[in-house]
Scaffold this active site. Structure first.
Site, PDB file in Angstrom:
ATOM      1  CE1 TYR A   1      -3.672   2.529   0.870  1.00 38.55           C
ATOM      2  CE2 TYR A   1      -2.234   3.260   2.640  1.00 38.55           C
ATOM      3  CZ  TYR A   1      -3.353   3.443   1.855  1.00 38.55           C
ATOM      4  OH  TYR A   1      -4.151   4.545   2.055  1.00 38.55           O
TER       5      TYR A   1
ATOM      6  CE  LYS B   1       2.816   5.441   8.434  1.00 34.67           C
ATOM      7  NZ  LYS B   1       1.460   5.549   8.924  1.00 34.67           N
TER       8      LYS B   1
ATOM      9  CG  ASP C   1       5.843   3.707   0.545  1.00 33.49           C
ATOM     10  OD1 ASP C   1       6.227   4.260   1.602  1.00 33.49           O
ATOM     11  OD2 ASP C   1       4.643   3.607   0.230  1.00 33.49           O
TER      12      ASP C   1
END
Ligand code: HOZ
Length: 429
Positions: free
Chosen positions: A144, A267, A239
């Protein structure tokens, strides 16, 4: 356990927000029951509006490596907010954070700050397409990369949790440019690149898959991705929104010694505030506006609150030997959890890289999305609710990762192991 106030808030929320939430997994759809509403958090614990305290292994989905409300991060955000929350103009804080990121992450010489991991990935894809003049993107099933149009095809995370294979609303001619392969299948990658390599702009991967639960890369898998993309003149995008600064200061690329062309971050570099970033070598990044013609912009990009928090977070990481500590704590937890499943005869596969971990309720070896889908999600549902009743909060989905913080005490870890035994037992009956 009383959850009356959460329940009242949920009814209110459903009237004004789709499903009562701002991000689907939070609605607890795949685990049943109603979501808890959080009032505050400190260290390793979150507290809901009814006053229930939970030991938290979600940690805002990864960034809170030093736990909630770390005093130095709170202090930095408070100090900055008194000086202004957003200028839409340049600050020294952005340069400081960019310098720290460039120092730490092997592939990054130049970095652009944005507001979320999704935005970082969307921008990285545009850059790759602009740089190569090609359209096709390769990704892996169950990985994802946020909810950008090109990548919401056979994605993990929320889509997997809700059992939604595809997302309506994505323009078909864009989806057609996204090629999906099974994670950890180096042969499939080589075959595809042999046939279509000349049309591929980029291959994007979570170097450690974290959005179908944690699936580490098989030895040699990332190396194959590096070789095939290089041969084809395509860009390799890692990613590292979850893994960046989580599995090592330099992320998964440092851990595995494979350097991508572009890295996406988020994050941790925002210390728990909204942030994203993408970076790479100067040659590639110089295609971004205003140096190059690939346009990307944002009022809140590099906003001072996130930059202030991110700077402190990266300082904290460089000051302490936190990765050894995280390893120790995560090992303690996962060994205890594993022993429980063995003692009770529950078929479970454990995966872990440093402080990110999963336990999959299946007897199949987990290596890709197909194998992960064999999990007994009904069992997980009962287990999740059993843990919640014992004041332990894990992600409300079988297909999300667990995160350890440096602030979880041995006592809390042992309490969690004990609670997991009870929850497993209850889930069996
Ligand atoms: N599926 C997201 C994490 N991988 C959920 C984020 C959220 O709900 O906050």
């Amino acid at each position: 356990m009383i959850k009356e106030k959460s329940s009242i808030l949920y009814s209110r929320a459903k009237k004004v927000m789709p499903g009562g939430v701002n991000s689907p997994v939070r609605a607890f759809n795949s685990v049943g029951g109603e979501p808890i509403f959080i009032k505050s958090a400190k260290g390793s614990k979150i507290i809901d509006v009814d006053g229930n305290q939970y030991i938290d292994y979600v940690g805002s989905w990864g960034p809170l490596i030093f736990g909630h409300a770390h005093p130095r991060i709170v202090e930095a955000v408070t100090r900055q907010s008194e000086m202004g929350t957003s200028y839409g103009a340049s600050t020294e804080l952005e340069i400081e954070l960019a310098e720290k990121v460039v120092d730490a992450v092997p592939s990054i010489e130049v970095v652009r700050m944005v507001n979320s991991g999704t935005e970082a990935v969307m921008s990285a894809l545009r850059l790759a397409r602009g740089f190569t003049g090609r359209d096709k993107i390769v990704k892996f099933e169950g990985c994802y990369h946020g909810h950008g149009d090109s990548l919401l095809v056979k994605a993990g995370s929320g889509l997997a949790s809700l059992g939604t294979p595809e997302c309506p609303g994505i323009v078909s001619c864009l989806a057609e440019k996204t090629l999906n392969l099974p994670f950890n299948d180096a042969g499939a990658v080589s075959n595809l690149f042999q046939k279509e390599g000349a049309d591929i702009a980029a291959l994007i991967v979570e170097p450690i898959a974290g959005n179908m639960g944690v699936i580490p890369p098989k030895p040699g898998f990332l190396e194959t991705l590096r070789e095939e993309t290089k041969k084809a003149g395509a860009l390799l995008i890692f990613d590292e929104v979850i893994t960046g600064f989580r599995v090592s200061v330099g992320g998964a690329q440092k851990l595995f010694g494979v350097t991508p062309d572009i890295t996406c971050l988020g994050k941790i570099i925002g210390g728990g505030l909204p942030v994203g970033a993408y970076g790479g070598c100067k040659e590639v990044m110089d295609h971004i506006s205003p140096v190059g013609s690939v346009y990307q912009a944002g009022t809140l990009s590099g906003n001072p609150l996130a930059m202030a928090a991110g700077n402190v977070m990266l300082d904290l990481l460089s000051e302490s030997n936190v990765y050894d500590l995280l390893e120790e704590k995560s090992k303690r937890l996962c060994s205890g959890l594993e022993k429980n499943t063995k003692d009770l005869g529950v078929a479970t596969q454990f995966t872990r890289v440093g402080s990110m971990f999963s336990n999959f309720f299946t007897d199949q070896v987990v290596k890709n999305f197909e194998s992960v889908k064999t999990c007994d999600t009904e069992f997980f549902k009962r287990y999740f609710n059993g843990l919640l009743d014992e004041n332990i909060y894990i992600a409300p989905s079988q297909f999300e990762a667990g995160f350890m913080s440096a602030i979880h005490s041995d006592n809390e870890i042992d309490q969690t192991i004990e609670a997991s035994f009870k929850a497993l037992k209850a889930a069996q009956s």
